[in-house]
Design a protein around this motif. Structure first.
Motif, PDB file in Angstrom:
ATOM      1  N   LYS A 184       8.566  10.819  11.500  1.00 44.42           N
ATOM      2  CA  LYS A 184       7.926  10.102  10.390  1.00 44.42           C
ATOM      3  C   LYS A 184       7.037   8.973  10.905  1.00 44.42           C
ATOM      4  O   LYS A 184       5.972   8.727  10.359  1.00 44.42           O
ATOM      5  N   GLY A 215       5.787  12.095  -2.731  1.00 43.70           N
ATOM      6  CA  GLY A 215       5.730  11.105  -1.657  1.00 43.70           C
ATOM      7  C   GLY A 215       7.118  10.757  -1.150  1.00 43.70           C
ATOM      8  O   GLY A 215       7.377  10.728   0.058  1.00 43.70           O
ATOM      9  N   TYR A 235      -5.630   7.366  -5.063  1.00 43.55           N
ATOM     10  CA  TYR A 235      -4.957   6.147  -5.518  1.00 43.55           C
ATOM     11  C   TYR A 235      -5.769   4.904  -5.151  1.00 43.55           C
ATOM     12  O   TYR A 235      -5.962   4.018  -5.984  1.00 43.55           O
ATOM     13  N   GLU A 283       8.831  13.336   1.023  1.00 41.56           N
ATOM     14  CA  GLU A 283       8.312  13.374   2.397  1.00 41.56           C
ATOM     15  C   GLU A 283       8.791  12.178   3.208  1.00 41.56           C
ATOM     16  O   GLU A 283       9.080  12.283   4.397  1.00 41.56           O
ATOM     17  N   LEU A 284       8.811  11.023   2.555  1.00 39.02           N
ATOM     18  CA  LEU A 284       9.117   9.778   3.260  1.00 39.02           C
ATOM     19  C   LEU A 284       9.568   8.740   2.237  1.00 39.02           C
ATOM     20  O   LEU A 284       8.810   8.404   1.333  1.00 39.02           O
ATOM     21  N   SER A 343      -1.383   9.668   9.589  1.00 37.48           N
ATOM     22  CA  SER A 343      -1.942   9.705   8.229  1.00 37.48           C
ATOM     23  C   SER A 343      -2.801   8.474   7.945  1.00 37.48           C
ATOM     24  O   SER A 343      -3.750   8.536   7.171  1.00 37.48           O
ATOM     25  N   ILE A 344      -2.462   7.359   8.610  1.00 35.52           N
ATOM     26  CA  ILE A 344      -3.294   6.169   8.425  1.00 35.52           C
ATOM     27  C   ILE A 344      -4.607   6.327   9.186  1.00 35.52           C
ATOM     28  O   ILE A 344      -5.677   6.015   8.679  1.00 35.52           O
ATOM     29  N   HIS A 387       3.185  12.201  -7.905  1.00 32.35           N
ATOM     30  CA  HIS A 387       2.880  11.646  -6.576  1.00 32.35           C
ATOM     31  C   HIS A 387       4.109  10.963  -5.983  1.00 32.35           C
ATOM     32  O   HIS A 387       4.391  11.081  -4.804  1.00 32.35           O
ATOM     33  N   SER A 399       3.897  10.488  11.935  1.00 30.52           N
ATOM     34  CA  SER A 399       2.986  10.872  10.843  1.00 30.52           C
ATOM     35  C   SER A 399       2.487   9.659  10.065  1.00 30.52           C
ATOM     36  O   SER A 399       1.421   9.727   9.452  1.00 30.52           O
ATOM     37  N   MET A 434      -3.660   8.570   4.049  1.00 34.33           N
ATOM     38  CA  MET A 434      -2.725   7.666   3.378  1.00 34.33           C
ATOM     39  C   MET A 434      -3.263   6.243   3.472  1.00 34.33           C
ATOM     40  O   MET A 434      -3.787   5.883   4.517  1.00 34.33           O
ATOM     41  N   PRO A 435      -3.078   5.404   2.454  1.00 31.52           N
ATOM     42  CA  PRO A 435      -2.606   5.764   1.124  1.00 31.52           C
ATOM     43  C   PRO A 435      -3.537   6.795   0.474  1.00 31.52           C
ATOM     44  O   PRO A 435      -4.721   6.800   0.757  1.00 31.52           O
ATOM     45  N   LEU A 436      -2.962   7.609  -0.405  1.00 31.37           N
ATOM     46  CA  LEU A 436      -3.729   8.681  -1.051  1.00 31.37           C
ATOM     47  C   LEU A 436      -5.084   8.179  -1.549  1.00 31.37           C
ATOM     48  O   LEU A 436      -5.134   7.240  -2.311  1.00 31.37           O
ATOM     49  N   CYS A 453       4.738   4.810  -3.735  1.00 35.89           N
ATOM     50  CA  CYS A 453       5.062   6.238  -3.695  1.00 35.89           C
ATOM     51  C   CYS A 453       6.112   6.598  -2.654  1.00 35.89           C
ATOM     52  O   CYS A 453       6.567   7.735  -2.608  1.00 35.89           O
ATOM     53  N   HIS A 454       6.477   5.647  -1.802  1.00 36.69           N
ATOM     54  CA  HIS A 454       7.409   5.989  -0.726  1.00 36.69           C
ATOM     55  C   HIS A 454       8.643   5.099  -0.718  1.00 36.69           C
ATOM     56  O   HIS A 454       9.163   4.745   0.338  1.00 36.69           O
ATOM     57  N   LEU A 503      -6.450   0.062   3.104  1.00 34.39           N
ATOM     58  CA  LEU A 503      -6.171  -0.683   4.326  1.00 34.39           C
ATOM     59  C   LEU A 503      -7.469  -1.014   5.057  1.00 34.39           C
ATOM     60  O   LEU A 503      -8.318  -0.142   5.244  1.00 34.39           O
ATOM     61  N   SER A 563       0.788  -1.236   0.000  1.00 37.03           N
ATOM     62  CA  SER A 563       0.000   0.000   0.000  1.00 37.03           C
ATOM     63  C   SER A 563       0.819   1.285   0.000  1.00 37.03           C
ATOM     64  O   SER A 563       0.270   2.348  -0.256  1.00 37.03           O
TER      65      SER A 563
HETATM   66  C1  HEC Z   1      -0.166   7.212  -4.715  1.00 39.97           C
HETATM   67  C2  HEC Z   1       0.968   7.583  -3.940  1.00 39.97           C
HETATM   68  C3  HEC Z   1       0.998   7.365  -2.438  1.00 39.97           C
HETATM   69  C4  HEC Z   1       0.728   6.205  -1.747  1.00 39.97           C
HETATM   70  C5  HEC Z   1       0.298   4.866  -2.300  1.00 39.97           C
HETATM   71  C6  HEC Z   1       1.012   6.507  -0.352  1.00 39.97           C
HETATM   72  N1  HEC Z   1       1.421   7.805  -0.218  1.00 39.97           N
HETATM   73 FE1  HEC Z   1       1.981   8.742   1.486  1.00 39.97          FE
HETATM   74  N2  HEC Z   1       2.290  10.496   0.469  1.00 39.97           N
HETATM   75  C7  HEC Z   1       2.083  10.658  -0.886  1.00 39.97           C
HETATM   76  C8  HEC Z   1       2.272  12.071  -1.226  1.00 39.97           C
HETATM   77  C9  HEC Z   1       2.111  12.663  -2.612  1.00 39.97           C
HETATM   78  C10 HEC Z   1       2.611  12.728  -0.021  1.00 39.97           C
HETATM   79  C11 HEC Z   1       2.917  14.221   0.178  1.00 39.97           C
HETATM   80  C12 HEC Z   1       1.708  15.065   0.123  1.00 39.97           C
HETATM   81  C13 HEC Z   1       0.746  14.826   1.233  1.00 39.97           C
HETATM   82  O1  HEC Z   1       1.159  14.818   2.414  1.00 39.97           O
HETATM   83  O2  HEC Z   1      -0.441  14.621   0.933  1.00 39.97           O
HETATM   84  C14 HEC Z   1       2.602  11.715   1.025  1.00 39.97           C
HETATM   85  C15 HEC Z   1       2.875  11.979   2.353  1.00 39.97           C
HETATM   86  C16 HEC Z   1       2.946  10.999   3.321  1.00 39.97           C
HETATM   87  C17 HEC Z   1       3.337  11.236   4.685  1.00 39.97           C
HETATM   88  C18 HEC Z   1       3.632  12.569   5.270  1.00 39.97           C
HETATM   89  C19 HEC Z   1       5.041  12.735   5.658  1.00 39.97           C
HETATM   90  C20 HEC Z   1       5.207  13.854   6.642  1.00 39.97           C
HETATM   91  O3  HEC Z   1       6.294  13.966   7.139  1.00 39.97           O
HETATM   92  O4  HEC Z   1       4.232  14.560   6.928  1.00 39.97           O
HETATM   93  C21 HEC Z   1       3.313  10.036   5.343  1.00 39.97           C
HETATM   94  C22 HEC Z   1       3.679   9.731   6.777  1.00 39.97           C
HETATM   95  C23 HEC Z   1       2.865   9.041   4.379  1.00 39.97           C
HETATM   96  N3  HEC Z   1       2.654   9.649   3.161  1.00 39.97           N
HETATM   97  C24 HEC Z   1       2.693   7.722   4.672  1.00 39.97           C
HETATM   98  C25 HEC Z   1       2.143   6.784   3.808  1.00 39.97           C
HETATM   99  C26 HEC Z   1       1.830   5.432   4.177  1.00 39.97           C
HETATM  100  C27 HEC Z   1       2.075   4.833   5.551  1.00 39.97           C
HETATM  101  C28 HEC Z   1       1.299   4.829   3.074  1.00 39.97           C
HETATM  102  C29 HEC Z   1       0.752   3.437   2.967  1.00 39.97           C
HETATM  103  C30 HEC Z   1      -0.206   3.027   3.943  1.00 39.97           C
HETATM  104  C31 HEC Z   1       1.299   5.818   1.989  1.00 39.97           C
HETATM  105  N4  HEC Z   1       1.811   6.992   2.490  1.00 39.97           N
HETATM  106  C32 HEC Z   1       0.876   5.598   0.692  1.00 39.97           C
HETATM  107  C33 HEC Z   1       1.770   9.683  -1.795  1.00 39.97           C
HETATM  108  C34 HEC Z   1       1.423   8.365  -1.477  1.00 39.97           C
END
Ligand code: HEC
Length: 156
Positions: A104, A84, A122, A87-88, A111-112, A80, A107, A117-119, A57-58, A131, A53
């Protein structure tokens, strides 16, 4: 040509031209090589959820959906990923400072929990990356356990 036709061919031409401008890709490859999965205590179920998941992107490995061969979808995905990763990036997690790791992990949980997150844009297309409540809990429990251990280390 009538006006409508001109517009149609104009749009078709732009669409075709876009296809030649393929963005650079985030290698694809095998996410099992992600360092983080081997240097950090990451139980198998946690690793599976993250790679299914989040890694697209990460991390430095993206399993590209077929439609990203078509522009502008590939670009959209590419932006993305770039955002992504900045950020991480789980591939670079090891090298983050302790403070950054802790922030991190926090967050990740928040974010979960707030489902950002996941976006959502997406998961709408990739239902399988959504999830379940159980999976959310597995990740947030894991993140807070790792966070605890880092906090202890920090206070020593
Ligand atoms: C389709 C792409 C995509 C997926 C899949 C995705 N992310 Fe992200 N994530 C991003 C983007 C783009 C950002 C930055 C913009 C925002 O915060 O919305 C981000 C930002 C974050 C941040 C913020 C970091 C900060 O320091 O604030 C965290 C934590 C994070 N993602 C965790 C996750 C986790 C955990 C998952 C899986 C469960 C996940 N992401 C899945 C694209 C994605």
């Amino acid at each position: 040509m009538t006006g409508k036709r001109k517009v149609f061919f104009g749009i078709a031409a732009v669409f075709l031209l876009l296809q030649f401008l393929q963005p650079t890709r985030n290698n694809g490859g095998d996410p099992r090589h992600i360092k983080f999965l081997h240097t950090f205590p990451v139980p198998e179920n946690v690793g599976k959820i993250l790679s299914n998941s989040c890694f697209d992107c990460h991390s430095n490995y993206t399993k590209y959906p077929w439609y990203t061969m078509i522009q502008p979808f590939g670009r959209w995905m590419g932006s993305h990923i770039a955002e992504g990763k900045s950020e991480l990036n789980f591939d670079e997690f090891d090298s983050y400072s302790n403070r950054r790791k802790m922030s991190k992990l926090k967050s990740i949980s928040s974010s979960i929990e707030d489902r950002s997150m996941p976006l959502p844009s997406y998961t709408m297309i990739h239902q399988s990356t959504k999830l379940s409540a159980k999976e959310q809990k597995i990740i947030t429990d894991w993140a807070s356990a790792v966070l605890d251990s880092l906090e202890k280390k920090d206070n020593r």
